[in-house]
Write an enzyme that holds these catalytic residues in place. Structure first.
Site, PDB file in Angstrom:
ATOM      1  CB  SER A   7      -1.045  -0.223   1.019  1.00  0.00           C
ATOM      2  OG  SER A   7      -2.072   1.397   1.602  1.00  0.00           O
ATOM      3  CG  HIS A  32      -3.985  -1.583  -1.829  1.00  0.00           C
ATOM      4  ND1 HIS A  32      -4.461  -1.755  -2.592  1.00  0.00           N
ATOM      5  CD2 HIS A  32      -4.422  -0.898  -0.592  1.00  0.00           C
ATOM      6  CE1 HIS A  32      -5.611  -1.817  -1.633  1.00  0.00           C
ATOM      7  NE2 HIS A  32      -5.132  -1.256  -0.360  1.00  0.00           N
ATOM      8  CG  ASP A  34      -5.374   2.102   0.641  1.00  0.00           C
ATOM      9  OD1 ASP A  34      -5.777   1.824   0.710  1.00  0.00           O
ATOM     10  OD2 ASP A  34      -4.232   1.945   0.849  1.00  0.00           O
ATOM     11  CG  MET A  36      -8.443   6.997   3.485  1.00  0.00           C
ATOM     12  SD  MET A  36      -7.696   7.185   4.630  1.00  0.00           S
ATOM     13  CE  MET A  36      -6.624   5.361   4.194  1.00  0.00           C
ATOM     14  CG  HIS A  65      -9.106  -0.015  -1.175  1.00  0.00           C
ATOM     15  ND1 HIS A  65      -8.816  -0.216   0.446  1.00  0.00           N
ATOM     16  CD2 HIS A  65     -10.627   0.608  -0.340  1.00  0.00           C
ATOM     17  CE1 HIS A  65      -9.400  -0.197   2.007  1.00  0.00           C
ATOM     18  NE2 HIS A  65     -10.382   0.101   0.830  1.00  0.00           N
ATOM     19  CG  MET A  67     -10.856   3.154   1.767  1.00  0.00           C
ATOM     20  SD  MET A  67     -10.034   3.562   2.713  1.00  0.00           S
ATOM     21  CE  MET A  67      -8.103   3.541   1.134  1.00  0.00           C
ATOM     22  CG  MET A 136     -11.994  -2.729   4.689  1.00  0.00           C
ATOM     23  SD  MET A 136     -10.186  -2.389   4.018  1.00  0.00           S
ATOM     24  CE  MET A 136      -9.321  -2.057   5.267  1.00  0.00           C
ATOM     25  CG  ASP A 174      -6.185  -2.729   2.727  1.00  0.00           C
ATOM     26  OD1 ASP A 174      -5.411  -2.779   3.428  1.00  0.00           O
ATOM     27  OD2 ASP A 174      -7.280  -2.245   1.611  1.00  0.00           O
TER      28      ASP A 174
HETATM   29  C1  DX5 Z   1      -6.506   1.233   5.884  1.00  0.00           C
HETATM   30  C2  DX5 Z   1      -5.905   1.546   4.433  1.00  0.00           C
HETATM   31  C3  DX5 Z   1      -4.790   0.032   4.468  1.00  0.00           C
HETATM   32  C4  DX5 Z   1      -3.412   0.519   4.505  1.00  0.00           C
HETATM   33  C5  DX5 Z   1      -2.792  -0.660   5.467  1.00  0.00           C
HETATM   34  O1  DX5 Z   1      -7.830   2.365   5.529  1.00  0.00           O
HETATM   35  O2  DX5 Z   1      -7.190   1.131   3.361  1.00  0.00           O
HETATM   36  O3  DX5 Z   1      -4.885  -0.316   2.571  1.00  0.00           O
HETATM   37  O4  DX5 Z   1      -3.328   1.044   3.885  1.00  0.00           O
HETATM   38  O5  DX5 Z   1      -1.808  -0.413   6.427  1.00  0.00           O
HETATM   39  P1  DX5 Z   1      -1.184  -1.268   7.221  1.00  0.00           P
HETATM   40  O6  DX5 Z   1      -0.266  -2.640   5.632  1.00  0.00           O
HETATM   41  O7  DX5 Z   1      -0.170  -0.611   7.864  1.00  0.00           O
HETATM   42  O8  DX5 Z   1      -2.064  -1.773   8.128  1.00  0.00           O
HETATM   43 ZN    ZN Z   2      -6.895   0.021   1.173  1.00  0.00          ZN
END
Ligand code: DX5
Ligand code: ZN
Length: 214
Positions: A7, A32, A34, A36, A65, A67, A136, A174
């Protein structure tokens, strides 16, 4: 399948190209990404301006991904920005089907995601309509959280639902994935493991990726 998707959330954005070159050299399968929005989750990460350098400097597929609320407004732009797959949260929308169709119409792979407090059974009607399910294993919003152990049973459940239908839908996990729990997650039926802090926080990130795949 045993794929690792580091990620980028845990990368050093001041030296992003260096971190992406490390990913390119490594045995990582995907990157990956992320995204947000500060509304669906209590955190803001980044958006389109970073898709460009990631697509330019990263040779691995970008596993996006989302969010965010209203993913229907943005999925097409993420497809156009070079996403290899686009996922959004089931609990963020009323009806995921038209949004899955938007992504498919762009020729991009689809992923449906749920947070740990959403009943995994709600994914079952979509197993034959998506390329991948993302469970998740922490609450979406932040890297570096602790893996929620109840995820293991959810993986076994969704894996058996996929297998009994003869589907090839992938299962991605994840949150809180590390070199200690990766083997158990793959054994339970996970196909893709996302790891942020366990990769970028490791003294030797390439070695951490190798260990998770082994
Ligand atoms: C959290 C993200 C994850 C995050 C995972 O909301 O969707 O992808 O980056 O991070 P780790 O591996 O540190 O839990
Ligand atoms: Zn993620």
């Amino acid at each position: 399948m045993k794929l690792i998707a580091p990620s980028v959330l845990s990368a050093d954005f001041g030296h992003l190209a260096d971190d992406l070159q490390m990913i390119n050299r490594s045995e990582a399968d995907w990157l990956h990404v992320d995204v947000m929005d500060g509304t669906f989750v209590p955190n803001i990460s980044f958006g389109f301006p970073l898709m460009e350098p990631m697509r330019k400097y990263c040779t691995k597929p970008l596993d996006v991904h989302l969010m965010i609320v209203h993913p229907e407004k943005y999925v097409e732009r993420f497809c156009d920005a070079g996403a290899w797959s686009v996922g959004f949260h089931l609990e963020a929308v009323d009806d995921p089907s038209p949004i899955l169709d938007q992504i498919k119409a762009k020729g991009v792979r689809t992923c449906l995601t749920i947070n740990p407090d959403i009943d995994v059974k709600r994914l079952v009607p979509y197993l034959d309509k998506v390329d991948m399910i993302l469970l998740m294993s922490v609450f979406a919003g932040f890297g570096g959280q602790k893996f929620i152990p109840e995820t293991m049973d959810k993986i076994r459940f969704i894996k058996s639902e996929i297998d009994c239908r003869g589907l090839s839908t992938l299962i991605e996990i994840d949150g809180g994935v590390n070199t200690q729990n990766a083997a158990e997650l793959f054994a339970a039926g996970a196909d893709v493991l996302v790891a942020g802090s366990a990769v970028f926080g490791a003294p030797d990130p390439e070695q951490a990726i190798r260990e998770m795949k082994a």
